[in-house]
Design an enzyme around this catalytic site. Structure first.
Site, PDB file in Angstrom:
ATOM      1  CG  ASP A  28      -2.048  -1.093   1.013  1.00 55.58           C
ATOM      2  OD1 ASP A  28      -2.391  -1.404  -0.143  1.00 55.58           O
ATOM      3  OD2 ASP A  28      -2.544  -1.616   2.025  1.00 55.58           O
ATOM      4  CE  LYS A  76      -4.414  -6.018  -0.483  1.00 55.00           C
ATOM      5  NZ  LYS A  76      -5.073  -4.800  -1.011  1.00 55.00           N
ATOM      6  CG  ASP A 128      -7.558  -6.342  -3.884  1.00 59.08           C
ATOM      7  OD1 ASP A 128      -8.625  -6.759  -4.381  1.00 59.08           O
ATOM      8  OD2 ASP A 128      -7.491  -5.853  -2.740  1.00 59.08           O
ATOM      9  CE  LYS A 157     -11.701  -5.284  -2.726  1.00 58.06           C
ATOM     10  NZ  LYS A 157     -10.330  -4.728  -2.592  1.00 58.06           N
ATOM     11  CG  HIS A 161     -19.236  -5.018 -10.247  1.00 57.81           C
ATOM     12  ND1 HIS A 161     -19.939  -4.355  -9.265  1.00 57.81           N
ATOM     13  CD2 HIS A 161     -20.145  -5.708 -10.958  1.00 57.81           C
ATOM     14  CE1 HIS A 161     -21.222  -4.635  -9.389  1.00 57.81           C
ATOM     15  NE2 HIS A 161     -21.379  -5.449 -10.413  1.00 57.81           N
ATOM     16  CD  GLN A 208      -8.084  -3.853   8.601  1.00 62.93           C
ATOM     17  OE1 GLN A 208      -9.296  -4.036   8.617  1.00 62.93           O
ATOM     18  NE2 GLN A 208      -7.348  -4.020   7.516  1.00 62.93           N
ATOM     19  N   GLY A 218      -0.520  -5.611   5.854  1.00 61.12           N
ATOM     20  CA  GLY A 218       0.107  -4.393   5.336  1.00 61.12           C
ATOM     21  C   GLY A 218       0.968  -3.708   6.369  1.00 61.12           C
TER      22      GLY A 218
HETATM   23  O1  C5P Z   1      -2.325  -2.390   6.686  1.00 65.51           O
HETATM   24  P1  C5P Z   1      -3.348  -3.492   6.759  1.00 65.51           P
HETATM   25  O2  C5P Z   1      -2.757  -4.801   7.266  1.00 65.51           O
HETATM   26  O3  C5P Z   1      -4.590  -3.091   7.516  1.00 65.51           O
HETATM   27  O4  C5P Z   1      -3.739  -3.732   5.226  1.00 65.51           O
HETATM   28  C1  C5P Z   1      -4.740  -4.620   4.859  1.00 65.51           C
HETATM   29  C2  C5P Z   1      -4.914  -4.634   3.371  1.00 65.51           C
HETATM   30  O5  C5P Z   1      -6.036  -5.453   3.046  1.00 65.51           O
HETATM   31  C3  C5P Z   1      -5.178  -3.273   2.750  1.00 65.51           C
HETATM   32  O6  C5P Z   1      -4.610  -3.280   1.441  1.00 65.51           O
HETATM   33  C4  C5P Z   1      -6.686  -3.214   2.663  1.00 65.51           C
HETATM   34  O7  C5P Z   1      -7.148  -2.418   1.624  1.00 65.51           O
HETATM   35  C5  C5P Z   1      -7.032  -4.681   2.396  1.00 65.51           C
HETATM   36  N1  C5P Z   1      -8.384  -5.051   2.820  1.00 65.51           N
HETATM   37  C6  C5P Z   1      -8.834  -4.938   4.116  1.00 65.51           C
HETATM   38  N2  C5P Z   1     -10.101  -5.293   4.464  1.00 65.51           N
HETATM   39  C7  C5P Z   1     -10.927  -5.746   3.535  1.00 65.51           C
HETATM   40  C8  C5P Z   1     -10.507  -5.884   2.228  1.00 65.51           C
HETATM   41  C9  C5P Z   1      -9.217  -5.519   1.898  1.00 65.51           C
HETATM   42  O8  C5P Z   1      -8.081  -4.522   4.980  1.00 65.51           O
HETATM   43  N3  C5P Z   1     -12.142  -6.119   3.897  1.00 65.51           N
END
Ligand code: C5P
Length: 231
Positions: free
Chosen positions: A9, A31, A58, A60, A62, A189, A209
Site C-alpha cells: 500500500d 498485493k 486486487d 475488484k 465488476h 481495522q 500491510g
Molecule cells: O495495513 P493493513 O494490514 O490493515 O492492510 C490490509 C490490506 O487489506 C489493505 O490493502 C486493505 O485495503 C485490504 N483489505 C482490508 N479489508 C478488507 C478488504 C481488503 O483490509 N475487507
C-alpha cells in the site's frame, strides 16, 4: 501451509520496489491494489515480478462479462497469480473470469471473489436493494454463489473464514486481511484476528500491510508473523 501476502500500500513504483527489496527473501507474495496500480499501471506489476515475487492484483473487477474476461486475460499475460472480482457481478461475469483464467493453465491466475465489502452494514445493503439478509447471511450466500460459478476462492474477514471454510469445498482459497500479530497496532481495522487464529480457522493466505510495511525492521516483523502462522 498458509501463505503470507504483504499489501504493497504505497503510491509509487520506486517506493514499492524499495519495500520489496527491503523485505527480501522473507516474503514472496505482494498485493498490488487500486492506489498503486492506478498510479503506476502494469509496470509496477512487472517490477515486482522481476524481483521474483508473486503478485495478487486486487482491482475488484465488476463489469460486463466480456470486459472482465479481457481484463483477466491482461492480468494473466502479466503473470499475476491472484485477481479479485465482485461476486455481485453475477454468474456470467464470474464464469467469464474463471474461464479466462483457465486459459493460462495450472500456473495461471486464480480468481477470488469479494462477497460483501467489510465497510458495508445492514443499512448500506438495504440501500442497494438487499433486503431481509444480515451482512453475515449475504456473505455466506454470495460466497457459495461465487464458488459454485467458478471462483477459486474468496476474500473474507478473519471473523468469517471459519464458517466459510467449513461449509465450502476443499481446495477453496480463503484470503484474509485484517490480520494483526498479538500486540500490534490495529489502525483502522475493526475486526482483527491474529495470524495463528486466521490459519487455524482455515485461511490459506493472510494479507498483512502496515504491521510489516511500517515496522522499523520489516524483515523481523514478517518473520515473526510467519512464526505465528506456523504455530
Ligand atoms: O495495513 P493493513 O494490514 O490493515 O492492510 C490490509 C490490506 O487489506 C489493505 O490493502 C486493505 O485495503 C485490504 N483489505 C482490508 N479489508 C478488507 C478488504 C481488503 O483490509 N475487507
Amino acid at each position: 501451509m498458509a501463505e503470507l501476502i504483504v499489501a504493497l500500500d504505497v503510491n509509487n513504483r520506486a517506493e514499492a520496489v524499495e519495500k520489496v527489496k527491503a523485505i527480501g527473501d522473507s516474503v514472496g507474495f505482494y498485493k498490488i491494489g487500486l492506489e498503486l496500480f492506478t498510479a503506476e499501471g502494469p509496470d509496477v506489476v512487472k517490477a515486482v515480478k522481476d524481483l521474483g515475487k508473486r503478485v495478487f492484483l486486487d482491482l475488484k473487477f465488476h463489469d460486463i462479462p466480456r470486459t472482465v474476461e479481457r481484463a483477466v486475460k491482461s492480468g494473466g499475460a502479466l503473470g499475476v497469480d491472484l485477481m479479485t472480482i465482485h461476486s455481485v457481478g453475477g454468474k456470467a461475469m464470474i464464469r467469464a473470469a474463471a474461464d479466462a483464467a483457465a486459459e493460462f493453465g495450472e500456473g495461471g491466475p486464480k480468481i477470488l471473489a469479494v462477497t460483501v465489502l467489510t465497510s458495508l452494514d445492514q443499512g448500506d445493503l438495504e440501500d442497494v436493494g438487499v433486503m431481509g439478509r444480515t451482512p453475515a447471511d449475504q456473505v455466506a450466500a454470495m460466497a457459495r454463489f461465487a464458488v459454485e460459478n467458478g471462483a477459486h476462492g474468496l476474500v473474507c474477514s478473519p471473523k468469517e473464514v471459519g464458517s466459510l471454510s467449513s461449509s465450502l469445498p476443499a481446495g477453496t482459497l480463503f484470503i484474509t486481511p485484517g490480520v494483526r500479530p498479538a500486540g500490534a497496532a490495529v489502525g483502522d481495522q475493526k475486526r482483527v484476528a491474529t495470524p495463528a487464529d486466521a490459519v487455524r480457522d482455515g485461511a490459506t493466505h493472510l494479507v498483512v500491510g502496515r504491521p510489516i510495511l511500517a515496522a522499523a525492521d520489516p524483515v523481523a516483523a514478517a518473520r515473526a508473523i510467519r512464526l505465528e502462522m506456523e504455530s
